[in-house]
Design a protein around this motif. Structure first.
Motif, PDB file in Angstrom:
ATOM      1  N   ALA A  67      -5.884  -0.279  -9.393  1.00  0.00           N
ATOM      2  CA  ALA A  67      -5.001  -1.371  -9.009  1.00  0.00           C
ATOM      3  C   ALA A  67      -4.502  -1.185  -7.579  1.00  0.00           C
ATOM      4  N   VAL A  68      -4.313   0.080  -7.184  1.00  0.00           N
ATOM      5  CA  VAL A  68      -3.855   0.356  -5.820  1.00  0.00           C
ATOM      6  C   VAL A  68      -4.849  -0.252  -4.840  1.00  0.00           C
ATOM      7  N   ALA A  69      -6.139  -0.216  -5.244  1.00  0.00           N
ATOM      8  CA  ALA A  69      -7.207  -0.727  -4.387  1.00  0.00           C
ATOM      9  C   ALA A  69      -7.205  -2.239  -4.313  1.00  0.00           C
ATOM     10  N   ILE A  70      -7.021  -2.884  -5.470  1.00  0.00           N
ATOM     11  CA  ILE A  70      -7.067  -4.352  -5.504  1.00  0.00           C
ATOM     12  C   ILE A  70      -5.967  -4.909  -4.609  1.00  0.00           C
ATOM     13  N   LEU A  71      -4.854  -4.184  -4.523  1.00  0.00           N
ATOM     14  CA  LEU A  71      -3.766  -4.631  -3.657  1.00  0.00           C
ATOM     15  C   LEU A  71      -3.971  -4.156  -2.215  1.00  0.00           C
ATOM     16  N   ALA A 342      -3.727  -9.556 -15.073  1.00  0.00           N
ATOM     17  CA  ALA A 342      -4.628  -8.867 -16.004  1.00  0.00           C
ATOM     18  C   ALA A 342      -5.685  -8.103 -15.215  1.00  0.00           C
ATOM     19  N   CYS A 343      -6.172  -8.737 -14.143  1.00  0.00           N
ATOM     20  CA  CYS A 343      -7.179  -8.098 -13.281  1.00  0.00           C
ATOM     21  C   CYS A 343      -6.613  -6.818 -12.663  1.00  0.00           C
ATOM     22  N   LEU A 344      -5.361  -6.912 -12.209  1.00  0.00           N
ATOM     23  CA  LEU A 344      -4.688  -5.777 -11.590  1.00  0.00           C
ATOM     24  C   LEU A 344      -4.541  -4.625 -12.581  1.00  0.00           C
ATOM     25  N   PRO A 472      13.342  -3.132  13.115  1.00  0.00           N
ATOM     26  CA  PRO A 472      13.003  -4.455  12.570  1.00  0.00           C
ATOM     27  C   PRO A 472      11.620  -4.882  13.040  1.00  0.00           C
ATOM     28  N   GLY A 473      10.833  -5.409  12.116  1.00  0.00           N
ATOM     29  CA  GLY A 473       9.503  -5.917  12.499  1.00  0.00           C
ATOM     30  C   GLY A 473       8.439  -4.845  12.545  1.00  0.00           C
ATOM     31  N   VAL A 474       8.844  -3.563  12.531  1.00  0.00           N
ATOM     32  CA  VAL A 474       7.830  -2.500  12.503  1.00  0.00           C
ATOM     33  C   VAL A 474       7.791  -1.977  11.091  1.00  0.00           C
ATOM     34  N   THR A 475       6.629  -2.018  10.478  1.00  0.00           N
ATOM     35  CA  THR A 475       6.605  -1.647   9.065  1.00  0.00           C
ATOM     36  C   THR A 475       5.869  -0.345   8.878  1.00  0.00           C
ATOM     37  N   VAL A 476       6.399   0.502   8.038  1.00  0.00           N
ATOM     38  CA  VAL A 476       5.680   1.701   7.642  1.00  0.00           C
ATOM     39  C   VAL A 476       5.146   1.392   6.261  1.00  0.00           C
ATOM     40  N   PHE A 477       3.824   1.406   6.104  1.00  0.00           N
ATOM     41  CA  PHE A 477       3.339   0.989   4.793  1.00  0.00           C
ATOM     42  C   PHE A 477       2.141   1.814   4.380  1.00  0.00           C
ATOM     43  N   PRO A 478       1.851   1.811   3.100  1.00  0.00           N
ATOM     44  CA  PRO A 478       0.731   2.591   2.601  1.00  0.00           C
ATOM     45  C   PRO A 478      -0.565   2.026   3.120  1.00  0.00           C
ATOM     46  N   ASP A 479      -1.435   2.931   3.576  1.00  0.00           N
ATOM     47  CA  ASP A 479      -2.697   2.490   4.120  1.00  0.00           C
ATOM     48  C   ASP A 479      -3.732   2.719   3.037  1.00  0.00           C
ATOM     49  N   THR A 480      -4.021   1.674   2.256  1.00  0.00           N
ATOM     50  CA  THR A 480      -4.935   1.900   1.145  1.00  0.00           C
ATOM     51  C   THR A 480      -6.151   1.036   1.302  1.00  0.00           C
ATOM     52  N   GLY A 481      -7.265   1.563   0.862  1.00  0.00           N
ATOM     53  CA  GLY A 481      -8.476   0.762   0.960  1.00  0.00           C
ATOM     54  C   GLY A 481      -8.916   0.432  -0.434  1.00  0.00           C
ATOM     55  N   ASN A 482     -10.260   0.409  -0.660  1.00  0.00           N
ATOM     56  CA  ASN A 482     -10.656   0.227  -2.049  1.00  0.00           C
ATOM     57  C   ASN A 482     -10.339   1.559  -2.692  1.00  0.00           C
ATOM     58  N   ALA A 483     -10.511   1.650  -3.982  1.00  0.00           N
ATOM     59  CA  ALA A 483      -9.932   2.807  -4.652  1.00  0.00           C
ATOM     60  C   ALA A 483     -10.343   4.100  -4.006  1.00  0.00           C
ATOM     61  N   THR A 484     -11.570   4.119  -3.499  1.00  0.00           N
ATOM     62  CA  THR A 484     -12.024   5.382  -2.934  1.00  0.00           C
ATOM     63  C   THR A 484     -11.134   5.818  -1.788  1.00  0.00           C
ATOM     64  N   THR A 485     -10.632   4.855  -1.002  1.00  0.00           N
ATOM     65  CA  THR A 485      -9.789   5.305   0.094  1.00  0.00           C
ATOM     66  C   THR A 485      -8.324   5.243  -0.276  1.00  0.00           C
ATOM     67  N   ALA A 486      -8.019   4.474  -1.320  1.00  0.00           N
ATOM     68  CA  ALA A 486      -6.622   4.422  -1.738  1.00  0.00           C
ATOM     69  C   ALA A 486      -6.172   5.824  -2.043  1.00  0.00           C
ATOM     70  N   VAL A 487      -7.125   6.591  -2.519  1.00  0.00           N
ATOM     71  CA  VAL A 487      -6.817   7.949  -2.881  1.00  0.00           C
ATOM     72  C   VAL A 487      -6.425   8.768  -1.674  1.00  0.00           C
TER      73      VAL A 487
END
Length: 627
Positions: A67-71, A342-344, A472-487
């Motif tokens: 699911a981390v990947a789908i998002l 459901a997909c997630l 403000p306006g600068v976001t720190v966020f998780p850099d995730t790819g498809n599941a292989t890189t989400a890891v």
């Protein structure tokens, strides 16, 4: 306008979500009470080695499409453009190498767990080290995989957070414990179909609302989101063609070559040919999954342009942004938001069910059976089911811990990547370098893990310092790819270009796509050096069938005697020979590791292989027509 907007589910959405859980449980119960009824460990943990290639390949696909990947993939494309799509280039070698090197070695040794290989090739200590490393990696990962999507869903739709976590955790534990690997594989097949359907629905409706797919493409081009080929060889650049296409190969090898969850799928295939075929069938599916993720990102860009829901303050993080977009696009179509959710959750379920099953297998085969070689089959099966149940409960506990960790969530995801590289290095050391010995293997693995955690944690801390107090306006966020890189998640900050780092800082700034390659290389180099210093092994000391003759093939131009000195002559034995001598020897040496009567099976297997081949080809033709 800066408020976090919540959109709510209709009854139809809840019904669709409930149907997913009911269907998954149903499949589990079906396999619990049909066929061999999961009475032997062979059936519970390896599906009686009877699976055909299509379910195996879809299951391989679902396991790491979390699911981390789908998002993750759509928000990556929305923010940075389509450079990430080049990851697809790494799938060629990333699936060919496992198909023709790892699978033949594992399958011919008739293993139940990938870590039995380490004992046959080195010794018991190396096997235990590998096993413990894997258990550590999977336990941390599965809690995060369960918690992350539930958190995003809760933020955007107000869907009950712990309700979702508990429903998924318990359903998953139930069907994994009752139905064994067969249930896990068939629920994966069902969940893969739901994943495709959910993503397609969003893309089709979103593109239609934006004015067609050509309009989506035009807007993305105008917004310079369509990236060309970036051939910058700098390993510190986050995504370039080389980082994705070459670094990605090592990532794929760590996942599809040596990860127990995947190796177990290969070993559950009817024949070696089917196991190899399933790798080939995964390839087009992987490309489709990547394309769907990327298209969704572009449709998202066509809808919001530069003023993202994140900047407007509708949502707080990137993965919530994708859910916000889905709810926004599908708000007038009851049932479709439920389909996407459901997909997630299919993504999450397929990942954690594989984790439970592979953890139960590894614990059973590598930690318990060697100490109780005389354990009765019924008792062993019961214990395996108990282990699957136990890991299910541990997973819920880890999800609770993940909820307390906050920003450390990213670090927990990175651990998966940190550990994957050194394990890949350990298997490569054993498989390709005949003179590597067991001391070299242990020292190499430890060196690889130390290097991995040093870079991973250093990178994390460096980013935290660089980010400083939130601007403000600068976001720190998780850099995730498809599941292989989400890891392999790292934290990214959208800041102005910085001067090129030097020294240790440069090591910390290494692109996360290179982690796997760098850490596995560390294991191999250190392992070889230590082996040479402590007395390299001779060819006759090695269990036959555990070394893949890649060096012998590469150094074909050297005279025979030099090759013998480098001990790279023995080819991987062919099936007829392989079923005799080495496995009897393996049986003697390793106290019940290779405990199958191979001679009896050889005749049956050849017949099976003949019958199984056409069915798999047929399946492949069907698959292609379906696509």
């Amino acid at each position: 306008m800066g408020e976090v907007v919540q959109m709510h589910f209709t009854t139809v959405d809840y019904v669709i979500f409930a149907l997913l859980l009911v269907a998954s449980t149903g499949i589990g119960l079906f396999y619990a009470f049909s066929g061999g009824r999961q009475r032997t460990t062979q059936e519970f943990l390896l599906a009686d080695r009877s699976m055909s290639c299509l379910p195996v390949s879809l299951s391989l696909l679902a396991t790491f499409q979390s699911a981390v990947a789908i998002l993750g993939a759509p928000s990556e494309i929305y923010t940075y453009g389509t450079q990430y799509w080049f990851l697809g280039c790494s799938y060629f070698l990333g699936l060919l190498i496992p198909a023709h090197i790892f699978i033949p070695v594992f399958y011919r040794l008739r293993l139940s767990s990938a870590y039995q290989y380490l004992e046959l090739r080195f010794n018991k200590t190396v096997r235990i080290c590998g096993t413990v490393t894997f258990i550590f990696q999977m336990v941390i990962y599965m809690g995060v995989v369960l918690y992350a999507p539930a958190l995003a869903l809760n933020a955007v739709t107000g869907f009950d957070l712990w309700g979702a976590v508990l429903a998924m955790g318990l359903v998953c534990t139930l069907y994994t414990t009752l139905g064994g690997l067969k249930a896990v594989i068939w629920t994966d097949v069902f969940q893969t179909i739901v994943m495709f359907a959910g993503q397609l629905a969003v893309i089709v409706v979103g593109a239609h609302q934006a004015g067609g797919i050509s309009e989506v493409w035009r807007k993305a081009q105008n917004g310079s989101r369509i990236s060309g080929l970036e051939l910058n060889p700098d390993p510190l650049e986050r995504h370039t063609f080389w980082t994705l296409a070459v670094g990605g190969i090592f990532l794929m090898l760590a996942l599809y070559g040596v990860n127990q969850a995947q190796v177990q799928r290969y070993l559950s295939s009817r024949t070696e040919k089917e196991a190899i075929m399933s790798c080939y069938v995964v390839f087009p599916c992987q490309q489709i999954v990547l394309a769907l993720g990327c298209l969704m990102g572009l449709v998202m860009y066509a809808r919001y342009g530069e003023d993202s829901p994140l900047d407007k303050g509708y949502v707080k993080t990137n993965d919530q942004m994708v859910l916000f977009f889905v709810m926004d696009v599908l708000r007038d179509l009851p049932g479709l938001p439920g389909l996407f959710v459901a997909c997630l959750f299919s993504g999450a379920l397929s990942t954690i069910s594989s984790a439970f099953n592979s953890l139960a297998t590894v614990t059973m085969e590598d930690l318990i059976k060697p100490h109780f070689p005389g354990m009765a089959e019924a008792r062993a099966t019961l214990l395996s089911k108990g282990l699957a149940l136990g890991y299910g409960l541990v997973c819920l506990a880890m999800a609770y811990i993940a909820s307390l960790m906050g920003s450390v969530l990213q670090a927990a995801l990175s651990i998966f990547g940190m550990v994957g590289g050194p394990l890949l290095g350990l298997f490569c050391l054993g498989m390709f370098f005949p003179w590597a010995n067991s001391i070299g293997a242990v020292v190499g693995l430890v060196a690889g893990l130390v290097m991995a955690f040093w870079i991973g944690i250093g990178n994390f801390v460096a980013r935290m310092q660089a980010a400083g107090p939130p601007v403000p306006g600068v976001t720190v966020f998780p850099d995730t790819g498809n599941a292989t890189t989400a890891v392999l998640t790292t934290l990214m900050t959208s800041v102005a270009p910085k001067p090129r780092p030097t020294g240790v800082q440069a090591l910390y700034s290494l692109s996360y796509m290179w982690y796997s390659a760098h850490n596995s290389a560390t294991v191999v180099v250190v392992g070889l050096l230590v082996s040479i210093l402590t007395g390299p092994w001779k060819e006759k000391e090695i269990t036959p069938g555990t070394v893949f003759p890649v060096l012998g093939t590469l150094l074909f131009f050297l005279p025979e005697r030099y090759r013998e000195k480098l001990c790279c002559v023995t080819p991987l034995e062919d099936k007829s020979k392989a079923l005799g001598r080495p496995y009897q020897m393996a049986k003697k040496e390793s106290n019940g590791v290779a405990h199958f009567q191979d001679e009896e099976k050889s005749g049956e297997e050849e017949a099976e292989e003949k019958t199984a081949q056409p069915s798999c080809q047929l399946a492949r033709v069907e698959q292609e027509t379906a696509l």
